[in-house]
Design an enzyme around this catalytic site. Structure first.
Site, PDB file in Angstrom:
ATOM      1  N   LYS A  58     -24.960   5.892 -74.014  1.00 51.29           N
ATOM      2  CA  LYS A  58     -23.818   6.279 -73.185  1.00 51.29           C
ATOM      3  C   LYS A  58     -22.644   5.343 -73.458  1.00 51.29           C
ATOM      4  O   LYS A  58     -22.707   4.150 -73.145  1.00 51.29           O
ATOM      5  CB  LYS A  58     -24.151   6.212 -71.699  1.00 51.29           C
ATOM      6  CG  LYS A  58     -22.989   6.757 -70.849  1.00 51.29           C
ATOM      7  CD  LYS A  58     -23.086   6.417 -69.387  1.00 51.29           C
ATOM      8  CE  LYS A  58     -22.428   5.120 -69.038  1.00 51.29           C
ATOM      9  NZ  LYS A  58     -20.945   5.119 -69.125  1.00 51.29           N
TER      10      LYS A  58
ATOM     11  N   GLU B 173     -26.577  -8.052 -72.166  1.00 51.16           N
ATOM     12  CA  GLU B 173     -25.538  -8.922 -72.724  1.00 51.16           C
ATOM     13  C   GLU B 173     -24.343  -8.774 -71.797  1.00 51.16           C
ATOM     14  O   GLU B 173     -23.676  -7.749 -71.778  1.00 51.16           O
ATOM     15  CB  GLU B 173     -25.240  -8.497 -74.161  1.00 51.16           C
ATOM     16  CG  GLU B 173     -24.646  -9.583 -75.005  1.00 51.16           C
ATOM     17  CD  GLU B 173     -23.152  -9.461 -75.008  1.00 51.16           C
ATOM     18  OE1 GLU B 173     -22.523 -10.062 -74.112  1.00 51.16           O
ATOM     19  OE2 GLU B 173     -22.616  -8.770 -75.892  1.00 51.16           O
TER      20      GLU B 173
ATOM     21  N   CYS C 170     -16.473 -10.665 -74.180  1.00 54.81           N
ATOM     22  CA  CYS C 170     -17.371 -11.344 -73.241  1.00 54.81           C
ATOM     23  C   CYS C 170     -17.580 -12.800 -73.656  1.00 54.81           C
ATOM     24  O   CYS C 170     -17.812 -13.659 -72.814  1.00 54.81           O
ATOM     25  CB  CYS C 170     -18.684 -10.614 -73.129  1.00 54.81           C
ATOM     26  SG  CYS C 170     -19.329 -10.127 -74.719  1.00 54.81           S
TER      27      CYS C 170
ATOM     28  N   GLU D  88     -14.931 -14.575 -64.546  1.00 59.30           N
ATOM     29  CA  GLU D  88     -14.480 -13.986 -65.799  1.00 59.30           C
ATOM     30  C   GLU D  88     -13.243 -13.128 -65.520  1.00 59.30           C
ATOM     31  O   GLU D  88     -13.276 -12.250 -64.661  1.00 59.30           O
ATOM     32  CB  GLU D  88     -15.600 -13.116 -66.376  1.00 59.30           C
ATOM     33  CG  GLU D  88     -15.261 -12.550 -67.732  1.00 59.30           C
ATOM     34  CD  GLU D  88     -16.399 -11.717 -68.316  1.00 59.30           C
ATOM     35  OE1 GLU D  88     -17.057 -10.991 -67.556  1.00 59.30           O
ATOM     36  OE2 GLU D  88     -16.623 -11.807 -69.535  1.00 59.30           O
TER      37      GLU D  88
END
Lengths: 477, 324
Positions: A183, A257, A291, A388
């Site tokens: 997806k 991850e 990331c 983040e």
């Protein structure tokens, strides 16, 4: 920019062969999904690019069944050397269609063409080439003779590197003999559906790769499907935790991850001009939608002023604007939601007393753009040092000694990557051993290679992708 | 801090950096304390900046700017007065059929040709530059280097291109190199001094950075990559390091010094890559013949051909520009 104006050099958007409609890919065919169609937009102009048919929960079941059938009847039985041929063919087709893929990726994602063309697409092809090489050599991967695949892999990928993340997921899965239902992210489904065409061109057996566009509910249905043996997810820590809860107690294998808040540590003996380049590349590559971005700069107090001065000058030369222009260094933020999230965190930085500096570069009126921003006087306790941001925003902290650098660098719930800048080799080795991060770069940043394992510690997830280690996640070992 | 009136305070070295040149040990400490240069990083940045798109109006602007920055050079053993006069004529009117073509910045010759060049260029505003100090090896005594400089200046050279003593530099005798540059600078009088580092012989980027600072500390008005007699001559990454040095110097002292890549830059495409580096590494202020020069002999014709191509919309071929 003043007296030396560069000429605009936009890639033609016609190269993307953009269609008005795209559909899910199941069992080797493009099919009508029964979900609500979504509109994918160009974040640089806010125009609708295409309408994309999405899957519903029942389509997830159909796709998993197709993948299971292909696994049982064809793919798991095929010798590795035969699977390798398909992977090589896919890799070559990605190369052949590289301009189309690069332009389409920049249109859909907002990233600068020089990054999609010179980084994303070639690295995606490299992943297929690399894993094609492994397909017939699994006996020698160190997991004993004839290691077995897991079965059907359900894979959910993010919007920051749509094609590259697809390659990271699909290449090792196919090389090891698994079949795939993937997806793509809601805002960036297009290159995945062109990849589906490439699978057809490569005459990949039906059902080996299935691609289901859709939102989070489709991801959840895929991850939770009873006949999925392996789940691989790249994306936010929040969703990663939800997936872990959802499949706890099942026999599914999982790799995650997730987010990061990487420390980029600059010592006073570093090659400062190149450290500045590395800082820029670390946080402003792909608009900071990375990331493993070096979003926390830890700089030794004795050179902090000098580094900041150089950094501000360098950042002010970055050119922001049309992602299709080859002069563009910083493109568009992928979505309005993401832009709002970045703005919110930047405001918290102001409120908590950090010093904000923003590049004076011109910002287009339309589209989702955010000018490169550097916060100095950031303290460990501020939100912008802990959370983040996933945007072109750098937080600069200082340290006095190597021990303090290690302590501060590790003082984060994340642990995906880190950077060390020093001319002293022994310190690089010492630091690399101390830092809790999956990847530690020395005197460079954001370098990727299919042969180098990538993955995190703590809230950055677990499992590795790439290299020999990455194969383990798709083998029953 | 108590005021001191040591002899070094009388030099042109700005006070924050004066201590650096107090003695051999301080100079060594200072030069070795400069940040290192990472080879991979600087080469990657140089390659990345080479891909900026310069076309149409931007290209025309860049071509004219590059022409105005050329030090048109002849440094052959076989140079004659005739050759120098021909070069001077070319410098004045680079493209006789296009009077709007800018003049070059300077004509660069050996000291014995300065007089001829000065005469040929009188009243044009084009400077005469001369390579002195035992060019290109520099392996001669201090007395001869000073005399060489003085002869060129007395003959009317407005710019002196000196070579540093690479032997002394590589042996670590930095103060000797520093003092020699200072002495030549003094002998130049009002003429501008360009200090040739011969980066191809310095071998490492760290050395290029140290030599750049050494030349700036000693009062060089320009730092120049090469004599053109050694390979490799000018390269983009080396020029990046030197542009960073003049920028850092400006940030620390407020003084503007120049950079001159020389040797091996033959095409418009290459020249434009250098201009982009000047623009983005040092800054817009350096896009000026007072602060940036190309040391070249064959570059000019390619710039002229490309200038015509831009204006006419088609390529005209090498016979449409003069060979001098």
């Amino acid at each position: 920019m003043g007296i030396f104006e560069y000429a605009p050099a936009p890639e033609s958007r016609d190269l993307a062969n953009l269609k008005s409609h795209y559909r899910p890919f199941v069992n080797g065919e493009f099919v009508d999904g029964s979900g609500e169609p979504l509109k994918t937009i160009n974040p640089a102009t806010e125009e609708v690019l295409a309408e994309v048919g999405t899957a519903s929960v029942s389509d997830v079941d159909t796709a998993v069944k197709a993948a299971r059938k292909a696994y049982n009847n064809v793919w798991s039985k095929m010798p590795g050397s035969e699977r390798a041929k398909y992977l090589f063919r896919i890799a070559r087709l990605i190369q052949e269609r590289s301009r189309e893929l690069a332009v389409l990726e920049s249109l859909d994602n907002g990233k600068p063409i020089k990054e999609s063309r010179d980084s994303d697409v070639p690295t995606a092809a490299a992943h297929f080439f690399y894993h094609a090489g492994w397909a017939d050599k699994l006996d020698y991967a160190g997991y004993g003779p004839n290691p077995k695949p897991l079965g059907v892999a359900g894979q959910v990928i993010p919007w920051n590197f749509p094609l590259l993340m697809l390659a990271w997921k699909i290449a090792p899965a196919l090389a090891t003999g698994n079949t795939v239902v993937l997806k793509p992210a809601e805002t960036t489904p297009l290159t995945a559906l062109v990849f589906a065409e490439i699978c057809q061109q490569a005459e990949l057996p039906p059902g080996v790769v299935n691609i289901l566009p859709g939102a989070g509910d489709i991801g959840a249905a895929l991850v939770g499907h009873g006949d999925v043996n392996k789940v691989a997810f790249t994306g936010s820590t929040e969703v990663g935790k939800a997936i872990q809860r959802q499949i706890a107690g099942t026999a599914k294998k999982l790799t995650l991850e997730l987010g990061g808040k990487a420390a980029n540590v600059v010592f006073d003996d570093a090659p400062l001009d190149q450290a500045v380049e590395g800082i820029v590349n670390g946080i402003f590559f792909n608009q900071g939608h990375v990331c493993c971005a070096g979003s926390r700069l830890l700089v030794q107090e004795s050179v902090a002023e000098e580094v900041l001065e150089k950094l501000r000058y360098r950042v002010s030369t970055l050119r922001l604007g049309d992602p299709l222009d080859k002069n563009t260094d910083i493109g568009a933020i992928n979505s309005a939601e993401q832009l709002a999230k970045i703005k919110g965190l930047v405001e918290s930085g102001d409120a908590e007393g950090a010093q904000r500096w923003t590049s004076p570069c011109p910002v287009p009126e339309r589209g989702f753009f955010f000018a490169p921003t550097v916060f100095s006087d950031v303290q460990q306790s501020m939100r912008i040092a802990r959370e983040e941001i996933f945007g072109p925003v750098l937080s600069v902290l200082t340290f006095r000694t190597p021990d303090e650098a290690v302590t501060k660098a590790n003082n984060t719930p994340y642990g995906l990557s880190a950077g060390i800048w020093t001319e002293k080799g022994s310190r690089i080795l010492w630091m690399a051993n101390q830092l809790r991060a999956g990847v530690v770069w020395a005197n460079t940043f954001n370098r990727f290679d299919p042969a180098a394992p990538f993955g995190g510690y703590q809230e950055s997830g677990f499992g590795r992708e790439g290299g020999r280690t990455g194969l383990e996640a798709y083998l029953d070992v | 801090m108590t005021a001191t009136t040591s002899s070094s305070a009388a030099t042109a070295t700005p006070s924050p950096l004066a201590d650096a040149t107090r003695d051999e040990a301080s100079l060594r400490r200072f030069l070795h304390g400069l940040p290192g240069v990472d080879q991979v990083g600087v080469e990657q940045r140089a390659a990345g900046l080479g891909t900026r798109s310069i076309k149409k109006a931007a290209k025309l602007w860049a071509i004219d700017t590059a022409i105005s920055m050329v030090d048109l050079t002849t440094l052959e053993g076989a140079d004659t007065q005739g050759k120098v006069r021909a070069l001077a004529a070319k410098a004045k009117r680079p493209d006789p059929e296009r009077p709007d073509t800018p003049q070059v910045a300077a004509v660069c010759v050996y000291p014995d040709m300065v007089e001829t060049a000065v005469e040929a260029l009188r009243g044009t505003g084009i400077h005469v530059a001369s390579v002195a100090t035992g060019f290109p090896a520099g392996r001669t005594s201090r007395e001869i280097k000073l005399a060489d400089t003085k002869i060129a200046v007395d003959a009317g050279a407005a710019e002196i291109d000196m070579v540093i003593d690479r032997g002394a530099f590589l042996e670590g005798r930095y103060l000797e190199v520093f003092e020699e540059i200072q002495a030549i600078k003094a002998a130049c009088g009002s003429a501008h001094l360009k200090v040739i580092l011969e980066t191809g012989e310095l071998a490492t980027y760290d050395n290029v950075r140290r030599a750049s600072w050494l030349a700036l500390l000693a009062g060089g008005d320009f730092i120049k990559t090469s004599t053109g007699k050694v390979s490799p001559a000018a390269t983009l990454p080396v020029t990046h390091v030197m542009l960073q040095a003049v920028r850092d110097w400006f940030v620390q002292t407020g003084e503007l010094r120049g950079v001159k890549p020389a040797g091996g830059i033959r095409t418009t495409k290459d020249a434009i890559k250098y201009l982009v580096a000047v623009h983005e590494v040092a800054g817009e202020q350096w896009l000026n013949p007072d602060l940036f020069r190309f040391g070249a002999s064959s570059l000019l014709n390619d710039l002229l051909l490309q200038r015509r191509t831009q204006a006419d919309g088609h390529y005209s071929g090498p016979d449409y520009v003069t060979v001098d």
